[in-house]
Design a protein around this motif. Structure first.
Motif, PDB file in Angstrom:
ATOM      1  N   ALA A   8      36.283 -15.492 -33.128  1.00 40.11           N
ATOM      2  CA  ALA A   8      35.946 -13.909 -33.215  1.00 40.11           C
ATOM      3  C   ALA A   8      35.315 -13.730 -32.442  1.00 40.11           C
ATOM      4  N   LYS A   9      33.193 -13.969 -32.989  1.00 45.90           N
ATOM      5  CA  LYS A   9      33.182 -13.133 -31.678  1.00 45.90           C
ATOM      6  C   LYS A   9      33.239 -13.625 -30.120  1.00 45.90           C
ATOM      7  N   ARG A  10      33.738 -14.411 -30.247  1.00 45.38           N
ATOM      8  CA  ARG A  10      34.101 -14.613 -27.947  1.00 45.38           C
ATOM      9  C   ARG A  10      35.085 -13.785 -27.800  1.00 45.38           C
ATOM     10  N   TYR A  11      36.291 -13.636 -28.361  1.00 47.80           N
ATOM     11  CA  TYR A  11      37.307 -13.294 -28.185  1.00 47.80           C
ATOM     12  C   TYR A  11      36.559 -11.803 -28.107  1.00 47.80           C
ATOM     13  N   GLY A  12      36.209 -11.354 -29.156  1.00 47.14           N
ATOM     14  CA  GLY A  12      35.493  -9.381 -29.599  1.00 47.14           C
ATOM     15  C   GLY A  12      34.346  -9.370 -27.994  1.00 47.14           C
ATOM     16  N   VAL A  31      36.484  -9.202 -24.874  1.00 47.23           N
ATOM     17  CA  VAL A  31      37.081  -7.397 -24.816  1.00 47.23           C
ATOM     18  C   VAL A  31      36.332  -6.637 -24.673  1.00 47.23           C
ATOM     19  N   SER A  32      35.190  -6.044 -25.409  1.00 47.76           N
ATOM     20  CA  SER A  32      34.209  -5.693 -25.535  1.00 47.76           C
ATOM     21  C   SER A  32      33.121  -5.462 -23.726  1.00 47.76           C
ATOM     22  N   SER A  33      33.662  -6.835 -23.354  1.00 44.54           N
ATOM     23  CA  SER A  33      32.794  -6.469 -21.938  1.00 44.54           C
ATOM     24  C   SER A  33      33.512  -5.630 -20.873  1.00 44.54           C
ATOM     25  N   ARG A  34      34.707  -5.403 -21.174  1.00 40.24           N
ATOM     26  CA  ARG A  34      35.315  -5.291 -20.057  1.00 40.24           C
ATOM     27  C   ARG A  34      36.074  -4.201 -20.573  1.00 40.24           C
ATOM     28  N   VAL A  35      35.423  -3.233 -21.167  1.00 43.72           N
ATOM     29  CA  VAL A  35      36.198  -1.816 -21.546  1.00 43.72           C
ATOM     30  C   VAL A  35      34.971  -0.912 -20.907  1.00 43.72           C
ATOM     31  N   PRO A  36      35.618   0.289 -20.091  1.00 42.10           N
ATOM     32  CA  PRO A  36      37.722   0.611 -20.461  1.00 42.10           C
ATOM     33  C   PRO A  36      38.513   0.456 -20.030  1.00 42.10           C
TER      34      PRO A  36
END
Length: 61
Positions: A23-27, A30-35
């Motif tokens: 879950a940490k890797r997935y999160g 995702v967060s590294s590519r926001v927005p």
């Protein structure tokens, strides 16, 4: 009703304990590519997390 809530909480706890690294890797992905979030951009990480969660549900972990 209390038994159902307990079972749900227990299952969620097992998933969180056993799949926290995935879950940490997935999160993080995702967060590294926001927005600039796009569909399937972290598909590899998502599939690993999904597999872990399914294994917990099946009692394989």
């Amino acid at each position: 009703m209390k038994d159902k809530n307990y079972a749900t909480t227990s299952l969620l706890k097992r998933i969180l304990v056993n799949c926290s690294a995935q879950a940490k890797r997935y999160g993080s992905c995702v967060s590294s590519r926001v927005p600039e979030v796009e569909r399937d951009m972290c598909l590899k990480e998502f599939l690993v997390l999904k597999s872990c969660m399914q294994n917990v549900l099946r009692g394989k972990i």
